[in-house]
Write a protein that holds these residues in place. Structure first.
Motif, PDB file in Angstrom:
ATOM      1  N   PRO A   1       4.100 -19.864  60.058  1.00 52.41           N
ATOM      2  CA  PRO A   1       5.350 -19.784  60.812  1.00 52.41           C
ATOM      3  C   PRO A   1       5.405 -20.856  61.907  1.00 52.41           C
ATOM      4  CG  PRO A   1       4.312 -17.621  60.619  1.00 52.41           C
ATOM      5  CD  PRO A   1       3.301 -18.632  60.171  1.00 52.41           C
TER       6      PRO A   1
ATOM      7  N   ASP B   1      10.825 -22.075  61.136  1.00 50.56           N
ATOM      8  CA  ASP B   1      11.228 -20.741  60.684  1.00 50.56           C
ATOM      9  C   ASP B   1      12.181 -20.074  61.658  1.00 50.56           C
ATOM     10  OD1 ASP B   1       9.395 -20.161  58.238  1.00 50.56           O
ATOM     11  OD2 ASP B   1       8.053 -20.998  59.741  1.00 50.56           O
ATOM     12  N   ASP B   2      12.082 -20.453  62.931  1.00 54.31           N
ATOM     13  CA  ASP B   2      12.940 -19.862  63.946  1.00 54.31           C
ATOM     14  C   ASP B   2      13.141 -20.877  65.058  1.00 54.31           C
ATOM     15  OD1 ASP B   2      14.540 -18.065  65.235  1.00 54.31           O
ATOM     16  OD2 ASP B   2      13.020 -16.500  65.443  1.00 54.31           O
TER      17      ASP B   2
ATOM     18  N   LEU C   1       7.864 -12.991  62.865  1.00 55.10           N
ATOM     19  CA  LEU C   1       7.351 -14.090  62.039  1.00 55.10           C
ATOM     20  C   LEU C   1       5.957 -13.786  61.510  1.00 55.10           C
ATOM     21  CD1 LEU C   1       8.547 -17.178  64.134  1.00 55.10           C
ATOM     22  CD2 LEU C   1       9.419 -16.444  61.906  1.00 55.10           C
TER      23      LEU C   1
ATOM     24  N   ASN D   1       4.934 -13.173  57.547  1.00 55.71           N
ATOM     25  CA  ASN D   1       3.917 -13.994  56.897  1.00 55.71           C
ATOM     26  C   ASN D   1       2.857 -13.139  56.222  1.00 55.71           C
ATOM     27  OD1 ASN D   1       3.128 -16.696  56.354  1.00 55.71           O
ATOM     28  ND2 ASN D   1       1.415 -16.456  57.749  1.00 55.71           N
TER      29      ASN D   1
ATOM     30  N   ASN E   1       3.318 -22.297  54.544  1.00 57.54           N
ATOM     31  CA  ASN E   1       3.666 -20.919  54.873  1.00 57.54           C
ATOM     32  C   ASN E   1       3.422 -20.520  56.321  1.00 57.54           C
ATOM     33  OD1 ASN E   1       4.378 -19.702  52.116  1.00 57.54           O
ATOM     34  ND2 ASN E   1       2.437 -20.721  51.710  1.00 57.54           N
TER      35      ASN E   1
END
Length: 228
Positions: free
Chosen positions: A75, A97-98, A116, A120, A73
């Motif tokens: 980021p 994530d990005d 982000l 989270n 989890n």
């Protein structure tokens, strides 16, 4: 205060990131290659990872996959000079994530970091009720252990040791780490109590099964894996 791990082999870029992030109220640590980044990640607690893709020793894709094995989890934001759709898909497939392409505007980077981190926080982690690795199954609620469906009775110390190894599979765990993380004590090099408990555990977990899960890495520590 959030702590961010920066993994960037270009020292000028790493320095700019570090300075900019700290000016915006974040704490940072910097690694200049993928292997160092993974070691830092495993040794400290971070709220977000910023990683280049093209890195010495371990690239960003492989690094993200390793991070995801134990921290699904956290980021991960990837920075790279690669900008094709395939490159972005590879990054997301690896667990990013990005994704931002260099050169980037720091204000946009900062905005994405905030999104982000907020995402989270708003996504509470579900508490698992078990851990499974190969044919090993640990019931976290009842603190019961089975292997291939066969119950295995463990003492509290044996259970805690196995649990920590199962939470960190396929990673070498040193005696010092076991002493500090499992029993909250400092490792005394003049004693062998950790080796004794590893042997206790090995007899119960591995002795009656063809595939061995608990292995010793001489001079380094111990690892839970079915791949040796």
């Amino acid at each position: 205060m959030h702590t961010i791990l920066i993994i960037e082999d270009e020292q000028r870029v790493a320095s700019l990131l570090k300075t900019g992030l700290e000016e915006n109220g974040y704490q940072t640590m910097v690694a200049y290659d993928g292997a160092m980044g993974l070691r830092l990640f495993q040794s400290y607690t971070f709220d977000l990872v910023i990683s280049d893709i093209i890195l010495p020793k371990m690239d960003g894709f492989e690094l993200a996959k390793e991070i995801r094995k134990t921290s699904p989890n956290i980021p991960i934001l990837m920075l790279t000079a690669l900008g094709s759709t395939d490159d972005k898909l590879d990054g997301f497939d690896a667990g990013a994530d990005d994704y931002m392409v260099k050169p980037f505007d720091f204000r946009e980077l900062n905005a994405r970091i905030k999104v982000l981190l907020k995402r989270n926080i708003e996504s509470p982690l579900s508490t698992p009720d078990h851990i499974a690795y190969a044919d090993l199954y640990i019931d976290l609620n009842g603190k019961n252990v089975t292997r291939n469906g066969i119950p295995i009775k463990l003492s509290p110390k044996e259970y805690n040791l196995l649990l920590y190894m199962a939470e960190n599979p396929e990673r070498v765990i040193s005696r010092i780490e076991i002493a500090e993380k499992v029993w909250n004590t400092h490792f005394d090099t003049g004693t062998n109590f950790i080796d004794v408990y590893i042997n206790y555990l090995r007899k119960k977990i591995d002795r009656d099964f063809e595939t061995k899960l608990i292995h010793t890495k001489p001079g380094m520590g111990f690892i839970l894996t079915d791949k040796l």
